[in-house]
Motif scaffolding. Structure first.
Motif, mmCIF file in Angstrom:
data_model
loop_
_atom_site.group_PDB
_atom_site.id
_atom_site.type_symbol
_atom_site.label_atom_id
_atom_site.label_comp_id
_atom_site.label_asym_id
_atom_site.label_seq_id
_atom_site.Cartn_x
_atom_site.Cartn_y
_atom_site.Cartn_z
ATOM 1 N N THR A 141 -3.047 -14.014 23.793
ATOM 2 C CA THR A 141 -3.984 -13.285 24.645
ATOM 3 C C THR A 141 -3.514 -11.838 24.806
ATOM 4 N N GLY A 142 -4.442 -10.981 25.213
ATOM 5 C CA GLY A 142 -4.104 -9.566 25.392
ATOM 6 C C GLY A 142 -3.637 -8.929 24.102
ATOM 7 N N ASP A 169 -5.203 -6.794 22.089
ATOM 8 C CA ASP A 169 -5.853 -5.547 21.683
ATOM 9 C C ASP A 169 -4.863 -4.470 21.259
ATOM 10 N N GLY A 220 1.032 -7.416 22.632
ATOM 11 C CA GLY A 220 0.159 -8.449 22.090
ATOM 12 C C GLY A 220 -0.236 -8.181 20.651
ATOM 13 N N PHE A 260 -9.909 -8.271 24.494
ATOM 14 C CA PHE A 260 -10.664 -7.974 25.710
ATOM 15 C C PHE A 260 -11.502 -6.709 25.547
ATOM 16 N N ASP A 298 -11.889 -12.880 27.810
ATOM 17 C CA ASP A 298 -11.562 -12.365 29.140
ATOM 18 C C ASP A 298 -10.907 -13.503 29.909
ATOM 19 N N ASN A 318 -0.012 -13.487 27.030
ATOM 20 C CA ASN A 318 0.484 -12.117 27.109
ATOM 21 C C ASN A 318 -0.428 -11.201 27.921
ATOM 22 N N GLY A 319 -1.707 -11.549 28.031
ATOM 23 C CA GLY A 319 -2.670 -10.678 28.693
ATOM 24 C C GLY A 319 -2.301 -10.412 30.146
ATOM 25 N N VAL A 365 -2.657 -7.133 33.544
ATOM 26 C CA VAL A 365 -3.005 -5.799 34.037
ATOM 27 C C VAL A 365 -1.994 -5.420 35.107
ATOM 28 N N VAL A 385 -6.188 -12.237 36.557
ATOM 29 C CA VAL A 385 -5.753 -12.030 35.169
ATOM 30 C C VAL A 385 -4.335 -12.554 34.948
ATOM 31 N N ASN A 386 -3.383 -11.992 35.678
ATOM 32 C CA ASN A 386 -1.966 -12.237 35.381
ATOM 33 C C ASN A 386 -1.514 -13.665 35.672
#
Length: 243
Positions: free
Chosen positions: A9-10, A12, A16, A35, A60, A87-88, A90, A113-114
């Protein structure tokens, strides 16, 4: 040789994206959670050169529906996932102290999110994971989530969400270790990323360097026997940090 499947994840940019690149170099088949919705992006370029081994998921992790759709996409390709890398994340506000105005709505989003994002993924993918040979969940946490090492006076959302992620990891470890499941909690180091909206040039590691360390930790973990192994918060170099 049996295919090895990884979900990241994460993916982008930052760590990640570097994890995806290096996993592909190691021969893994990767599902990369995207995302951001830009047309011209690094994941798209990777996809062009790794058509058979990279599938990009619009993901997401703060949305239950989005995670469910991602699971459906993965399940259409394989019935097992060897490694899930949560990994995603913020950052949220890192300036305000308890004596200042705090943005609680933003804090709730950081937790969605986290903390809950990682749990949505682990919960959704637990059956494919336990059907695999590796059966490994990797939660990318932070030294900011260590209560024992905490010296900050702000960073409320990020620190608290990562501390909660650490507890989540222990609960999952308790639940799946008897079934051969494995959990890792890793601080990736101070990385040169854009989490603060601009490049953090003070970081001591590039994303590629951090990802290489993380993958070495993963490789070492997969070689260890599960029986009697306690879960710890470790950094990218393998040092144990206080909970």
């Amino acid at each position: 040789m049996q295919k090895k499947w990884v979900v990241v994840t994460g993916a982008d940019r930052g760590v990640g994206l570097s994890l995806v690149k290096q996993l592909l170099d190691q021969g893994y088949h990767v599902f990369a959670g995207q995302f951001q919705q830009e047309n011209d992006n690094a994941l798209g370029q990777l996809k062009a050169s790794h058509k058979e081994r990279l599938q990009v998921l619009q993901l997401d992790i703060s949305s239950e529906d989005s995670v469910k759709l991602a699971l459906d996409e993965v399940s259409a390709v394989t019935d097992r996932v060897d490694i899930l890398i949560n990994n995603g994340a913020v950052l949220g506000d890192i300036q305000a102290t308890v004596q200042e105005e705090l943005d609680f709505a933003e804090m709730e989003q950081v937790f969605r999110v986290n903390t809950l994002g990682a749990l949505r993924m682990s919960n959704g993918f637990i059956e494919p994971l336990l059907r695999s040979e590796s059966r490994l969940i990797v939660n990318i946490s932070s030294e900011a989530g260590s209560i024992g090492a905490c010296r900050r006076t702000s960073w409320y959302a990020y620190c608290m969400s990562k501390a909660a992620l650490n507890m989540q990891s222990q609960l999952i470890h308790n639940g799946i270790s008897g079934q051969g499941g494995k959990v890792m909690v890793i601080h990736p180091g101070h990385v040169q990323t854009y989490m603060q909206g601009k490049l953090d040039e003070a970081g001591s590691l590039t994303p590629d360097e951090s990802a290489a360390y993380i993958l070495q930790r993963i490789e070492n973990r997969l070689k260890q026997d599960e029986e009697g192994l306690e879960l710890t918060l470790t950094d990218y170099a393998g040092n144990t940090l206080p909970w």
